[in-house]
Design an enzyme around this catalytic site. Sequence first.
Site, PDB file in Angstrom:
ATOM      1  NE  ARG A 142      -1.567   2.421   4.113  1.00 13.60           N
ATOM      2  CZ  ARG A 142      -2.233   2.915   3.627  1.00 13.60           C
ATOM      3  NH1 ARG A 142      -3.104   3.943   3.261  1.00 13.60           N
ATOM      4  NH2 ARG A 142      -3.398   2.037   3.326  1.00 13.60           N
ATOM      5  CB  SER A 192      -0.886  -2.533   1.174  1.00 10.77           C
ATOM      6  OG  SER A 192      -1.753  -2.069   0.879  1.00 10.77           O
ATOM      7  CD  GLU A 247       1.665   0.435   3.634  1.00 10.10           C
ATOM      8  OE1 GLU A 247       0.393   0.138   2.262  1.00 10.10           O
ATOM      9  OE2 GLU A 247       0.598   0.048   4.456  1.00 10.10           O
TER      10      GLU A 247
END
Length: 338
Positions: free
Chosen positions: A163, A235, A331
Amino acid sequence: MIFRNYSLRKRNTFGLDYHADTFITIGSENEAKKLFQNRIQISQPHLIIGGGSNLLFTEDFKGTILSPEIMGISVEEKKSDTVTVSAGAGVIWDEFAEWCAENGFAGTENLSFIPGNCGAVPVQNIGAYGVEAADIIDRVRAVSVEDGSIMEFTKDECRFGYRTSIFKNQLRGKYLISRVYFTLSLRPEFSLSYGSLRQEVELMGSVSIRNVRNAVIKIRRSKLPDPQETGNAGSFFKNPVVDREKAEKLLAEFKGMPVYDDPSGGKKLAAGWLIEKCGWKGKISGRAAVHDQQSLVIINPGDATGKEIYFLSEEIKKSVMERFGVGLEREVEIIGSI
Ligand code: EPU
């Protein structure tokens, strides 16, 4: 186009109604070039956004938001086994994934139904069901915000990680991505080992790009809230990586805890599982809540503020640290004071 005091409600998937002092849409690479060569219109700070599916605003944005809306999908090069295609930064990612399936180009199917635009895909190296964008990106074309020059980044130069990429770190805010080039396969090898994916695909019949795409959409729909209906940013946290010793200790105490090998040599834990075990699944806090099907997702059921969502995420981090001694990393990017 330049807008003043622009509502961001439709520009962030949490659906938060903050405003940006200035909001500029950019329709072509040339427009970006001209704008950056004559930067007086860009009041600082500036922020480049895609579909706003990984951002949490906590207040109005006192600067300029740049929104690349460069469109178009084209086939760049066809070989016997692969095809290179490019997509403008403003193309909606899932429309691109659908176009790939329609044309029989494999590689995006596991990444189906992820919200956001193509320009944001390399920035945070989106991933799902055992595949990540880095697996299919060939190169990234971008315009320098400093002087309007054009630069192409090879896959290696993008420094992809879980990510993350160079665009989220060293080059943060320095380049506006205009096009992304993908190498897709004409002879697909499917990646079906994640969770119940293979089973879902087999229920649909043969293993094909279309069926993998449909199975992924089905699984995502059952677990993840649709941002069109309920504000969320997928998320909220990354899955944490711990060393082997720590993972073994936790496993001895919490039998059945999901643990995966991480390329770093450590072990990746499922943040959703840790959060659920702390009792957060479906829990409401202020006007924010934890999704009742997937604890890794924080939702805005209606009129939560960015600060309430942030506060809930801090509470979650605290309890996971207390119970498991594991630090969660967000995130989602926080934009504004906290
Ligand atoms: N789990 C629970 N409770 C929960 C959530 C998950 O026990 O509330 C368990 C599941 O049963 C499973 C494990 O945790 O054993 C992993 O869950 P899942 O397969 O749902 O995936 P995840 O690790 O929670 C990651 C990505 C998602 C991606 C899925 C599928 C991150 C931070 N998230 O979630 O990405 O869709 O895998 O590949 O890596 C996103 O980034 O926004 C996103 C949705």
